[in-house]
Design a protein around this motif. Structure first.
Motif, PDB file in Angstrom:
ATOM      1  N   HIS A   1     -13.116   3.322   0.427  1.00 41.48           N
ATOM      2  CA  HIS A   1     -14.098   2.389   0.967  1.00 41.48           C
ATOM      3  C   HIS A   1     -14.210   2.430   2.490  1.00 41.48           C
ATOM      4  O   HIS A   1     -15.116   1.818   3.054  1.00 41.48           O
ATOM      5  CB  HIS A   1     -13.744   0.954   0.564  1.00 41.48           C
ATOM      6  CG  HIS A   1     -13.642   0.727  -0.903  1.00 41.48           C
ATOM      7  ND1 HIS A   1     -14.687   0.978  -1.770  1.00 41.48           N
ATOM      8  CD2 HIS A   1     -12.616   0.263  -1.667  1.00 41.48           C
ATOM      9  CE1 HIS A   1     -14.308   0.674  -3.004  1.00 41.48           C
ATOM     10  NE2 HIS A   1     -13.058   0.258  -2.965  1.00 41.48           N
ATOM     11  N   LEU A   2     -13.316   3.146   3.158  1.00 42.21           N
ATOM     12  CA  LEU A   2     -13.168   2.955   4.598  1.00 42.21           C
ATOM     13  C   LEU A   2     -13.921   3.964   5.453  1.00 42.21           C
ATOM     14  O   LEU A   2     -14.475   3.609   6.489  1.00 42.21           O
ATOM     15  CB  LEU A   2     -11.682   2.989   4.971  1.00 42.21           C
ATOM     16  CG  LEU A   2     -10.803   1.955   4.258  1.00 42.21           C
ATOM     17  CD1 LEU A   2      -9.375   2.067   4.750  1.00 42.21           C
ATOM     18  CD2 LEU A   2     -11.347   0.546   4.461  1.00 42.21           C
TER      19      LEU A   2
ATOM     20  N   TYR B   1       0.813  -1.221   0.000  1.00 36.89           N
ATOM     21  CA  TYR B   1       0.000   0.000   0.000  1.00 36.89           C
ATOM     22  C   TYR B   1       0.847   1.272   0.000  1.00 36.89           C
ATOM     23  O   TYR B   1       0.537   2.218  -0.740  1.00 36.89           O
ATOM     24  CB  TYR B   1      -1.005  -0.019   1.150  1.00 36.89           C
ATOM     25  CG  TYR B   1      -2.311  -0.659   0.751  1.00 36.89           C
ATOM     26  CD1 TYR B   1      -3.184  -0.008  -0.116  1.00 36.89           C
ATOM     27  CD2 TYR B   1      -2.661  -1.924   1.201  1.00 36.89           C
ATOM     28  CE1 TYR B   1      -4.371  -0.601  -0.518  1.00 36.89           C
ATOM     29  CE2 TYR B   1      -3.849  -2.522   0.805  1.00 36.89           C
ATOM     30  CZ  TYR B   1      -4.706  -1.855  -0.053  1.00 36.89           C
ATOM     31  OH  TYR B   1      -5.872  -2.454  -0.458  1.00 36.89           O
TER      32      TYR B   1
ATOM     33  N   ALA C   1     -13.029  -4.861   3.813  1.00 40.90           N
ATOM     34  CA  ALA C   1     -11.579  -4.647   3.776  1.00 40.90           C
ATOM     35  C   ALA C   1     -10.862  -5.631   4.689  1.00 40.90           C
ATOM     36  O   ALA C   1      -9.771  -6.123   4.363  1.00 40.90           O
ATOM     37  CB  ALA C   1     -11.247  -3.214   4.180  1.00 40.90           C
ATOM     38  N   GLU C   2     -11.469  -5.947   5.836  1.00 36.09           N
ATOM     39  CA  GLU C   2     -10.848  -6.872   6.776  1.00 36.09           C
ATOM     40  C   GLU C   2     -10.691  -8.261   6.186  1.00 36.09           C
ATOM     41  O   GLU C   2      -9.706  -8.957   6.433  1.00 36.09           O
ATOM     42  CB  GLU C   2     -11.667  -6.948   8.067  1.00 36.09           C
ATOM     43  CG  GLU C   2     -11.470  -5.762   8.993  1.00 36.09           C
ATOM     44  CD  GLU C   2     -10.041  -5.667   9.497  1.00 36.09           C
ATOM     45  OE1 GLU C   2      -9.481  -6.703   9.897  1.00 36.09           O
ATOM     46  OE2 GLU C   2      -9.490  -4.546   9.486  1.00 36.09           O
TER      47      GLU C   2
ATOM     48  N   ARG D   1     -15.361  -1.200   5.620  1.00 33.97           N
ATOM     49  CA  ARG D   1     -14.333  -1.627   6.573  1.00 33.97           C
ATOM     50  C   ARG D   1     -14.417  -3.132   6.838  1.00 33.97           C
ATOM     51  O   ARG D   1     -13.399  -3.813   6.967  1.00 33.97           O
ATOM     52  CB  ARG D   1     -14.462  -0.840   7.886  1.00 33.97           C
ATOM     53  CG  ARG D   1     -14.175   0.656   7.713  1.00 33.97           C
ATOM     54  CD  ARG D   1     -14.148   1.374   9.039  1.00 33.97           C
ATOM     55  NE  ARG D   1     -15.448   1.444   9.689  1.00 33.97           N
ATOM     56  CZ  ARG D   1     -16.382   2.349   9.422  1.00 33.97           C
ATOM     57  NH1 ARG D   1     -16.160   3.263   8.476  1.00 33.97           N
ATOM     58  NH2 ARG D   1     -17.532   2.359  10.068  1.00 33.97           N
TER      59      ARG D   1
ATOM     60  N   HIS E   1     -17.167  -1.680  -1.909  1.00 29.87           N
ATOM     61  CA  HIS E   1     -16.305  -2.347  -2.879  1.00 29.87           C
ATOM     62  C   HIS E   1     -17.160  -2.974  -3.988  1.00 29.87           C
ATOM     63  O   HIS E   1     -18.200  -3.600  -3.707  1.00 29.87           O
ATOM     64  CB  HIS E   1     -15.520  -3.485  -2.225  1.00 29.87           C
ATOM     65  CG  HIS E   1     -14.526  -3.049  -1.189  1.00 29.87           C
ATOM     66  ND1 HIS E   1     -14.885  -2.608   0.059  1.00 29.87           N
ATOM     67  CD2 HIS E   1     -13.171  -3.040  -1.226  1.00 29.87           C
ATOM     68  CE1 HIS E   1     -13.794  -2.339   0.761  1.00 29.87           C
ATOM     69  NE2 HIS E   1     -12.741  -2.588   0.012  1.00 29.87           N
TER      70      HIS E   1
ATOM     71  N   ASP F   1      -8.426  -5.413   0.745  1.00 30.47           N
ATOM     72  CA  ASP F   1      -8.540  -4.226  -0.111  1.00 30.47           C
ATOM     73  C   ASP F   1      -8.910  -3.034   0.770  1.00 30.47           C
ATOM     74  O   ASP F   1     -10.083  -2.780   1.041  1.00 30.47           O
ATOM     75  CB  ASP F   1      -9.596  -4.457  -1.190  1.00 30.47           C
ATOM     76  CG  ASP F   1      -9.694  -3.297  -2.176  1.00 30.47           C
ATOM     77  OD1 ASP F   1      -9.053  -2.247  -1.941  1.00 30.47           O
ATOM     78  OD2 ASP F   1     -10.399  -3.443  -3.194  1.00 30.47           O
ATOM     79  N   ARG F   2      -7.864  -2.292   1.187  1.00 32.22           N
ATOM     80  CA  ARG F   2      -8.071  -1.144   2.082  1.00 32.22           C
ATOM     81  C   ARG F   2      -7.922   0.175   1.349  1.00 32.22           C
ATOM     82  O   ARG F   2      -7.363   1.143   1.878  1.00 32.22           O
ATOM     83  CB  ARG F   2      -7.114  -1.239   3.265  1.00 32.22           C
ATOM     84  CG  ARG F   2      -7.443  -2.389   4.203  1.00 32.22           C
ATOM     85  CD  ARG F   2      -6.507  -2.471   5.384  1.00 32.22           C
ATOM     86  NE  ARG F   2      -6.969  -3.429   6.380  1.00 32.22           N
ATOM     87  CZ  ARG F   2      -6.752  -4.740   6.329  1.00 32.22           C
ATOM     88  NH1 ARG F   2      -6.062  -5.244   5.297  1.00 32.22           N
ATOM     89  NH2 ARG F   2      -7.213  -5.544   7.271  1.00 32.22           N
ATOM     90  N   ASN F   3      -8.419   0.236   0.153  1.00 30.05           N
ATOM     91  CA  ASN F   3      -8.468   1.498  -0.573  1.00 30.05           C
ATOM     92  C   ASN F   3      -9.248   2.503   0.282  1.00 30.05           C
ATOM     93  O   ASN F   3     -10.372   2.214   0.725  1.00 30.05           O
ATOM     94  CB  ASN F   3      -9.162   1.282  -1.924  1.00 30.05           C
ATOM     95  CG  ASN F   3      -9.096   2.497  -2.820  1.00 30.05           C
ATOM     96  OD1 ASN F   3      -9.212   3.620  -2.371  1.00 30.05           O
ATOM     97  ND2 ASN F   3      -8.935   2.265  -4.102  1.00 30.05           N
ATOM     98  N   PRO F   4      -8.691   3.694   0.538  1.00 31.77           N
ATOM     99  CA  PRO F   4      -9.351   4.642   1.457  1.00 31.77           C
ATOM    100  C   PRO F   4     -10.727   5.098   1.005  1.00 31.77           C
ATOM    101  O   PRO F   4     -11.507   5.571   1.842  1.00 31.77           O
ATOM    102  CB  PRO F   4      -8.365   5.819   1.518  1.00 31.77           C
ATOM    103  CG  PRO F   4      -7.425   5.642   0.380  1.00 31.77           C
ATOM    104  CD  PRO F   4      -7.368   4.180   0.094  1.00 31.77           C
TER     105      PRO F   4
ATOM    106  N   THR G   1     -11.812   9.874   4.456  1.00 31.51           N
ATOM    107  CA  THR G   1     -10.803   9.416   3.496  1.00 31.51           C
ATOM    108  C   THR G   1     -11.377   9.349   2.091  1.00 31.51           C
ATOM    109  O   THR G   1     -10.670   9.580   1.114  1.00 31.51           O
ATOM    110  CB  THR G   1     -10.255   8.046   3.919  1.00 31.51           C
ATOM    111  OG1 THR G   1     -11.350   7.123   4.073  1.00 31.51           O
ATOM    112  CG2 THR G   1      -9.474   8.140   5.215  1.00 31.51           C
TER     113      THR G   1
END
Length: 286
Positions: free
Chosen positions: A201-202, A16, A191-192, A188, A218, A196-199, A206
């Motif tokens: 989506h979080l 990342y 993502a866990e 979130r 996502h 895929d921790r693209n900001p 962000t």
């Protein structure tokens, strides 16, 4: 083709920062790297599979959902697309389509070899598009024949081909088969389990940094959630093909529509629950 053998999954914690730094550079070149990443000895963690199934709405079984191997391939995809010779920065690319073919049921207790490569660079009316191919083959099969194939199509925005966009037509009126609430934390939670921790989506803050009014779901979660609605009706071998349309801003309420196409096929759509705006359109063919 250059083959890079990996003994373990690439570290997303390392990749990342590379993606962020890579986002500062401009697109360079018009050739995809002739490289394939290969990782053998891939196994599935039952606890991770169960967590994925719960987030996406699948039942808990020993057969992998057709979308699950995508999360196994994701670190290899990231490793490929963050290399210096990759022509486009990863940040800012848009996942516009995904086609998965399952040739037979894939079992939890199997051991696999994963292969990931990029190919088919071609023009798009909004820039340039290409495919990232991921394949899963059983290690006990000496032929290396894939039992699962994933084709993810990405768009790099820029000067386009000059062609006009295809006219957007509705495949069916938005008469929902079901209406689903999508919680604000689904980005979130997915993502866990996906990595895929693209900001975008979080969190709202962000996501706003990248031009979105709130976090968005996502695309592969929306595909998985739709596929889960077909459990018990799918053949052993099939292809599920989707095109991602408008983002799902979180939290949301979405309408799911599906109808038969021929003897063994389905079409489906995911809509905004109160407006005739599609988030996703897809087909399932035997």
């Amino acid at each position: 083709m250059t083959v890079k053998e990996l003994t373990s999954s690439p570290s997303l914690a390392t990749l990342y920062p590379k993606a962020v730094l890579g986002g500062l550079r401009k697109a360079a070149g018009d050739t995809l790297p002739d490289t394939e990443y290969v990782r053998g000895g891939v196994t599935v963690d039952p606890a991770h599979l169960a967590a994925y199934n719960r987030v996406c709405g699948f039942r808990l079984t020993d057969d992998l959902p057709a979308t699950y191997p995508h999360v196994l391939a994701f670190p290899l995809q990231m490793a490929l697309m963050t290399q210096p010779d990759f022509p486009f920065p990863l940040l800012g690319m848009v996942h516009i389509a995904n086609r998965i073919t399952q040739h037979r049921p894939v079992r939890l207790d199997e051991k696999f070899t994963l292969r990931v490569r990029a190919e088919n660079l071609r023009p798009h009316d909004k820039g340039t598009q290409f495919d990232v191919i991921s394949e899963l083959a059983p290690e006990l099969d000496a032929t290396g024949t894939p039992v699962w194939t994933d084709v993810s199509t990405y768009l790099h925005r820029g000067p386009g081909s000059g062609g006009s966009s295809a006219k957007k037509t509705e495949l069916a009126p938005p008469a929902p088969s079901a209406v689903w609430p999508v919680p604000g934390n689904i980005g979130r939670r997915y993502a866990e389990v996906s990595g895929d921790r693209n900001p975008i989506h979080l969190h709202k803050l962000t996501a706003r940094a990248f031009g979105f009014r709130s976090a968005i779901a996502h695309g592969m979660w929306t595909k998985a959630r739709c596929l889960a609605a077909f459990e018990g009706r799918l053949p052993d071998a099939y292809t599920v093909d989707v095109r991602f349309q408008l983002p799902v801003f979180l939290p949301a309420k979405v309408a799911f529509t599906t109808w038969r196409t021929g003897e063994n096929g389905w079409s489906f759509e995911l809509w905004h629950a109160r407006k005739p705006k599609p988030h996703l359109r897809g087909t399932i063919t035997a």
